[in-house]
Design a protein around this motif. Sequence first.
Motif, short mmCIF file in Angstrom:
data_model
loop_
_atom_site.label_atom_id
_atom_site.label_comp_id
_atom_site.label_asym_id
_atom_site.label_seq_id
_atom_site.Cartn_x
_atom_site.Cartn_y
_atom_site.Cartn_z
N TRP A 9 0.84 -1.21 0.00
CA TRP A 9 0.00 0.00 0.00
C TRP A 9 0.87 1.25 0.00
N LYS A 79 -10.25 0.06 -5.32
CA LYS A 79 -9.10 -0.24 -6.17
C LYS A 79 -9.42 0.00 -7.64
N TYR A 125 -6.97 5.84 -2.45
CA TYR A 125 -5.74 5.33 -1.83
C TYR A 125 -5.77 5.53 -0.32
N LEU A 128 -8.02 3.14 1.56
CA LEU A 128 -7.51 1.77 1.70
C LEU A 128 -6.66 1.60 2.95
N VAL A 132 -5.85 -1.90 5.28
CA VAL A 132 -4.56 -2.57 5.45
C VAL A 132 -4.01 -2.48 6.87
N LEU A 197 0.50 -2.44 -4.98
CA LEU A 197 -0.79 -2.21 -4.33
C LEU A 197 -1.89 -3.01 -5.01
N VAL A 201 -2.89 -5.70 -2.18
CA VAL A 201 -3.86 -5.11 -1.25
C VAL A 201 -5.26 -5.59 -1.64
#
Length: 417
Positions: A9, A79, A125, A128, A132, A197, A201
């Motif tokens: 990430w 994503k 981004y 996310l 994570v 990523l 991810v």
Amino acid sequence: MINRTQFSWACYDWANSAFATTVLVGLFPVLFNSYYAVGVDPGMSTFYLGAFGNSASALVVMLLAPTLGVIADRRGWKKRFLAIFTLLGVGATAALFFVGEGNWGLAIALFSLAAVGFFGGLGFYDALLVQVANRDQRDRVSALGYSLGYLGGGILFLLNVAMVLKPQVFGITDQATAVKWAFVSVAVWWLLFALPLFRNVPEPPATAAGQAMGWQELLITLKRILGLKPVLMFLLAYWLYIDAVGTVAQMAVDFGMKLGFASDSLIKAILIVQFVSFPAALAFGWIGQRFGARRGIYLALAVYTALTASAWLMQTETHFYLLAAVVGLVQGGVQSLSRSYFSQLIPQESAGQFFGFYNMLGKFAAVLGPLVVGVTAALTGEPRLALFMLIFFFIAGAFLLSRVQEPASLRTGVAAA
């Protein structure tokens, strides 16, 4: 310890920061004035770059970010949207290579599209991060992202500056062509280092697939923000202090030029900020985890306050370099801890839409600070006083931040279940 998913990430920060340093701040404005807009009145070229380049892309992102954030949460498409914006940014950046001398319209159009790709992807981004990292890991993971971003952006910018200053060493005929190849290198860098990523991810699950979406849902989200006092108070504080943080970064080069510093000194200052920010952002990640993100933000704002006050005494290029070093010490820290702190205040299942508003506010914050600095400089003719005015933004932001009522898990240091 940072695991593989978290590092993957964070690699996206390393990837896209090359656009911010080389294209957005460093080389596109120079090539636009000297090559793409050759023959255009300097005042008009500045207007074209500001209005059609920076402002237009910012407006597009401000309009799209909250709505697409709602869709991303509903459908589980964070994503997917990040990939779309990444490909848009990469493609438009690479296409600048083919724009000829004097074709300022096409150059501005591609630059705007690339900026939309860069800024438009940030909300997805950032969202996310919730996927994570657990609450007690986010300060450190967010700081890792910013630190890698500053390091990666600095490394490529250093290479790109070398290409422009010594094009023959790289087998390039002239500086304009060297800048174009720098844009290509940014596109390749961005795409290549974004891949971890997308590979490692996982996509967060959809929250309510099949339900209606649109402006009605957007208004519902806005009402939720207005009803969540800690979130609302933080966003108001963030709007004030991040406006001043961004203004320091945006106006530093102009500030140095007004004081008569050489252009190569300004490039050196940019590089100082990049490479000092790398370890400093990591240190702020530790500060956030050890003492709390809010205390870390207070520390950064206190340093910024002292920094803007000391700018009144600046006389030499050495002082300017010290200013750049101090900015590097706290810029990445206040950015990374703000992101992680916000992620702990919001409903976790609605991270996309809340970070859509967060990034929209970040773009809107780029208006007031530069305006205050510009008006003060115009009225007084003193750039030092103009920068000094930002102190009030930092103090007001810190005060509003102190009014944020933290969840019990943050106050006690225990991660929420």
